[in-house]
Write an enzyme that holds these catalytic residues in place. Structure first.
Site, PDB file in Angstrom:
ATOM      1  N   ARG A  21       0.833  -1.211   0.000  1.00 10.60           N
ATOM      2  CA  ARG A  21       0.000   0.000   0.000  1.00 10.60           C
ATOM      3  C   ARG A  21       0.863   1.255   0.000  1.00 10.60           C
ATOM      4  O   ARG A  21       0.465   2.291  -0.517  1.00 10.60           O
ATOM      5  CB  ARG A  21      -0.940   0.005   1.208  1.00 10.60           C
ATOM      6  CG  ARG A  21      -2.116  -0.961   1.044  1.00 10.60           C
ATOM      7  CD  ARG A  21      -3.187  -0.724   2.084  1.00 10.60           C
ATOM      8  NE  ARG A  21      -2.714  -1.037   3.420  1.00 10.60           N
ATOM      9  CZ  ARG A  21      -2.819  -2.237   3.997  1.00 10.60           C
ATOM     10  NH1 ARG A  21      -3.392  -3.223   3.339  1.00 10.60           N
ATOM     11  NH2 ARG A  21      -2.357  -2.430   5.216  1.00 10.60           N
ATOM     12  N   CYS A  42      -5.883 -18.336  15.365  1.00 11.02           N
ATOM     13  CA  CYS A  42      -6.740 -18.183  16.542  1.00 11.02           C
ATOM     14  C   CYS A  42      -8.047 -18.960  16.395  1.00 11.02           C
ATOM     15  O   CYS A  42      -8.733 -19.222  17.374  1.00 11.02           O
ATOM     16  CB  CYS A  42      -7.021 -16.707  16.786  1.00 11.02           C
ATOM     17  SG  CYS A  42      -5.507 -15.722  16.786  1.00 11.02           S
ATOM     18  N   ILE A 277      17.573  -5.025   8.570  1.00 14.14           N
ATOM     19  CA  ILE A 277      16.704  -6.158   8.918  1.00 14.14           C
ATOM     20  C   ILE A 277      15.751  -5.755  10.047  1.00 14.14           C
ATOM     21  O   ILE A 277      16.190  -5.292  11.111  1.00 14.14           O
ATOM     22  CB  ILE A 277      17.537  -7.397   9.353  1.00 14.14           C
ATOM     23  CG1 ILE A 277      18.557  -7.758   8.263  1.00 14.14           C
ATOM     24  CG2 ILE A 277      16.617  -8.569   9.655  1.00 14.14           C
ATOM     25  CD1 ILE A 277      19.443  -8.952   8.605  1.00 14.14           C
ATOM     26  N   GLY A 281       6.474  -9.669  15.542  1.00 17.83           N
ATOM     27  CA  GLY A 281       5.640 -10.805  15.943  1.00 17.83           C
ATOM     28  C   GLY A 281       6.196 -11.602  17.111  1.00 17.83           C
ATOM     29  O   GLY A 281       7.001 -11.125  17.916  1.00 17.83           O
ATOM     30  N   ASP A 282       5.776 -12.860  17.163  1.00 17.23           N
ATOM     31  CA  ASP A 282       6.111 -13.726  18.295  1.00 17.23           C
ATOM     32  C   ASP A 282       7.616 -13.955  18.439  1.00 17.23           C
ATOM     33  O   ASP A 282       8.073 -14.402  19.485  1.00 17.23           O
ATOM     34  CB  ASP A 282       5.455 -15.106  18.110  1.00 17.23           C
ATOM     35  CG  ASP A 282       3.951 -15.066  18.314  1.00 17.23           C
ATOM     36  OD1 ASP A 282       3.411 -13.979  18.577  1.00 17.23           O
ATOM     37  OD2 ASP A 282       3.314 -16.135  18.201  1.00 17.23           O
ATOM     38  N   LYS A 433     -23.745   4.556  35.841  1.00 23.98           N
ATOM     39  CA  LYS A 433     -22.383   4.491  36.361  1.00 23.98           C
ATOM     40  C   LYS A 433     -21.821   3.169  35.840  1.00 23.98           C
ATOM     41  O   LYS A 433     -22.112   2.104  36.394  1.00 23.98           O
ATOM     42  CB  LYS A 433     -22.383   4.504  37.883  1.00 23.98           C
ATOM     43  CG  LYS A 433     -22.738   5.845  38.476  1.00 23.98           C
ATOM     44  CD  LYS A 433     -22.737   5.747  39.997  1.00 23.98           C
ATOM     45  CE  LYS A 433     -23.343   7.005  40.610  1.00 23.98           C
ATOM     46  NZ  LYS A 433     -24.189   6.691  41.774  1.00 23.98           N
TER      47      LYS A 433
END
Ligand code: FAD
Length: 554
Positions: A21, A42, A277, A281-282, A433
């Protein structure tokens, strides 16, 4: 500009799409070891349980779609084997043809994720022992489930482990959980996980806490899990959900810096120790948003956002990654458990001072049908009131409150701000509330000294001699149904006329069911000159800490 991206799922696919993009002219090569890109990790447990019926739905975007719409050069079944930082090339192994070739890059983005932990426990390679990371793992587990198995053992009661348990139960499989910690969902504070443990037990799950798998034995009928305490648990399927380790081999071999727990180190532009580089992520080490300490938090939201930010930085947009808050949520049948920011135990580990409150509000107006109670725990700075963390457990509406609190943490808001936040209200959605306001009122009141409080945990640590007089201000019926040990009962409506029954030379700890009448009693007694504190979150919080107590609280 030529960008090579290693890993084509959450972080990698996001980076690739963002890069396109930002630049129509760039050459973007997305290299993925598996056959799929951008699949829904997931969703995998819910496909196994049958909630998601169509496997195709898990393939959020196909390589063909990425090629057609984003003009990416997608190479699946291709493994990046090494990086030559001097030559700025990666070596790619085409796993289908066997061809090995070098691909040049101007900028490289590493998004290789994290692999499920498989510690060297004897027998761990038994055919009945599974981990769940991708669609191929899912297919293997599904095939086993389709053979009408009767018993399963899930080792590890974290997010993925519990999601698997829910889905196994849905299929009618007799399931045992083996968890090393003394609680389920270890990122949560223990008392906040109590309702989940109770629900699992109620639904027939055998919950073995403080227990570990020592050995897996392959038998004619499946696998037997031998535990540390000597139990032998027969099963046809064993699923390991005991955490993940960053896939850092490429980075380590290339001499990039990694942290002590193996996460690839990056700066806040997500650049590794080599400026050409990036890593997301994980696989990376992040900064904990609250403590500022390095940590690893494997979640899809951060991975996706990091992918975007890395691509921004590749193209000279100076976007900084703010750190990870660990906002996470679990659905377990009709219960929702969610958290954001620090937990009490993580604050203790980091040596960060905090105060905490519990509230048990309904998700929407009580008079509107279907209201469900939730418990919110709020952790905040004792001086400034800055919100440090929140956890919620309950039914509907927990997700919304934790999300609001997640934003509050990111915005650096305080408990005094929570008193003022204006949230959408109609009786079927909330209360005038809102629970978030309620948490703010209680926490801010505490810091202002309007209602001194004592925690259930502190009370329980005290000896009977040092403990204040416990004053239960609920009705006689509520008191009879269960109360703190040794508490006396004077209902809030009678309190003002029975003040002379209370000692003036001893501290009094008032409590009710959730803390609200206890708060009023505290105000009454304070103004009458008594030394008084309110028990945070009342009897309901006591029950979270003492699930094994009988209904009389004994
Ligand atoms: P991944 O999405 O794992 O992608 C990494 C990819 O890189 C892999 O496909 C791998 O094959 C590829 N790769 C690795 N090395 C190489 C190489 N050398 N060459 C080529 N390719 C390579 N998170 C949540 O926030 N909420 C949830 O509900 C949730 N549920 C989950 C359920 C399951 C069953 C699982 C497994 C994870 C879940 N997660 C959840 C975690 C979330 O999926 C991860 O945090 C996220 O996918 C991490 O993204 P990533 O891009 O870093 O890694």
């Amino acid at each position: 500009m030529k960008i090579v991206i290693v890993g084509g799922v959450a972080g990698g696919a996001s980076a690739a799409a963002r890069a396109r993009r930002l630049s129509e002219d760039s050459e973007i090569v997305l290299v993925e070891r598996g056959p799929d890109v951008s699949f829904a990790n997931c969703g995998l447990p819910y496909y196994l349980g049958g909630t998601i019926v169509d496997r195709q739905k898990l393939l959020v975007v196909t390589p063909e779609r990425l090629e057609a719409r984003m003009r990416l050069d997608v190479r699946v079944r291709s493994s990046v084997e090494s990086i030559d930082r001097q030559a700025k090339t990666v070596r790619i192994h085409d796993l289908e043809s066997g061809r090995i070739y070098d691909e040049a890059y101007d900028k490289l983005i590493l998004a290789p994720g994290a692999a499920p932990l498989r510690p060297p426990i004897p027998g761990i390679d038994s055919p009945g022992v599974f981990t769940l990371r991708n669609l191929q793992d899912t297919d293997r587990i599904k095939a086993m489930l389709d053979s009408n198995i009767q018993q399963a053992v899930v080792v590890g009661a974290g997010f993925i482990g519990l999601e698997l348990v829910e889905n196994l139960l849905q299929l009618g499989i007799d399931t045992t959980i083996v968890e090393l910690q003394d609680q389920v969902l270890p990122p949560f504070d223990k008392e906040m996980s109590t309702p989940l443990a109770e629900q699992l037990t109620r639904r027939g799950v055998k919950l073995l806490l403080g227990e570990s798998a020592d050995r897996f034995e392959t038998t004619e009928t499946g696998v037997v899990v031998h535990t540390k305490s000597g139990r032998a648990l027969p099963a046809q399927l064993v699923a390991l959900g005991i955490g993940v380790r960053p896939e850092n081999k490429l980075a380590v071999d290339a001499g990039l810096e990694v942290g002590p727990r193996g996460g690839i180190q990056v700066n806040d532009s997500l650049q590794t120790s080599d400026p050409n580089i990036y890593a997301v992520g994980d696989a990376i080490e992040v900064q904990d948003f609250v403590s500022g300490e390095p940590t690893q938090i494997p979640l899809a939201g951060p991975a996706n956002r990091q992918g975007r930010i890395a691509a921004d930085n590749v193209f000279g947009r100076e976007v900084r990654y703010r750190g990870t808050q660990g906002t996470a949520i679990l659905g377990l049948f009709d219960q929702t458990a969610a958290m954001t920011g620090a937990s009490e135990k993580s604050l203790q580990r980091s040596g960060i001072a905090f105060r905490k409150i519990y509230v048990h509000p309904a998700n929407h107006a009580g008079y509107y049908p279907g209201a469900e109670q939730m418990t919110l725990k709020l952790l905040f700075d004792p001086e400034s009131g800055r919100i440090l963390g929140a956890q919620g457990i309950g039914g509907a509406g927990v997700d919304k409150r934790i999300d609001v609190l997640a934003i509050a943490i990111q915005a650096g808001m305080t408990v005094f701000d929570l008193e003022e936040v204006e949230l959408a209200y109609a009786p079927q959605y909330g209360s005038a509330k809102d629970p978030v306001n309620m948490a703010g009122f209680v926490a801010a009141g505490l810091l202002r000294g309007d209602h001194p409080q004592i925690d259930v945990a502190t009370l329980m640590e005290q000896s009977p001699e040092e403990r204040p007089l416990l004053l239960d201000v609920r009705t006689a019926e509520e008191y009879a149904a269960g109360h703190f040990p040794d508490a006396v009962n004077i209902s809030i409506d009678e309190l003002r006329s029975r003040l002379d029954e209370l000692p003036t030379d001893r501290r009094i700890a008032t409590y009710c069911q959730v803390g609200q009448r206890g708060y009023l009693a505290t105000r009454v007694l304070m103004q009458a000159g008594y030394d008084v504190v309110n028990v945070s979150g009342g009897y309901k919080t006591f029950r979270l800490f003492n699930p094994e107590k009988d209904s009389a609280g004994n």
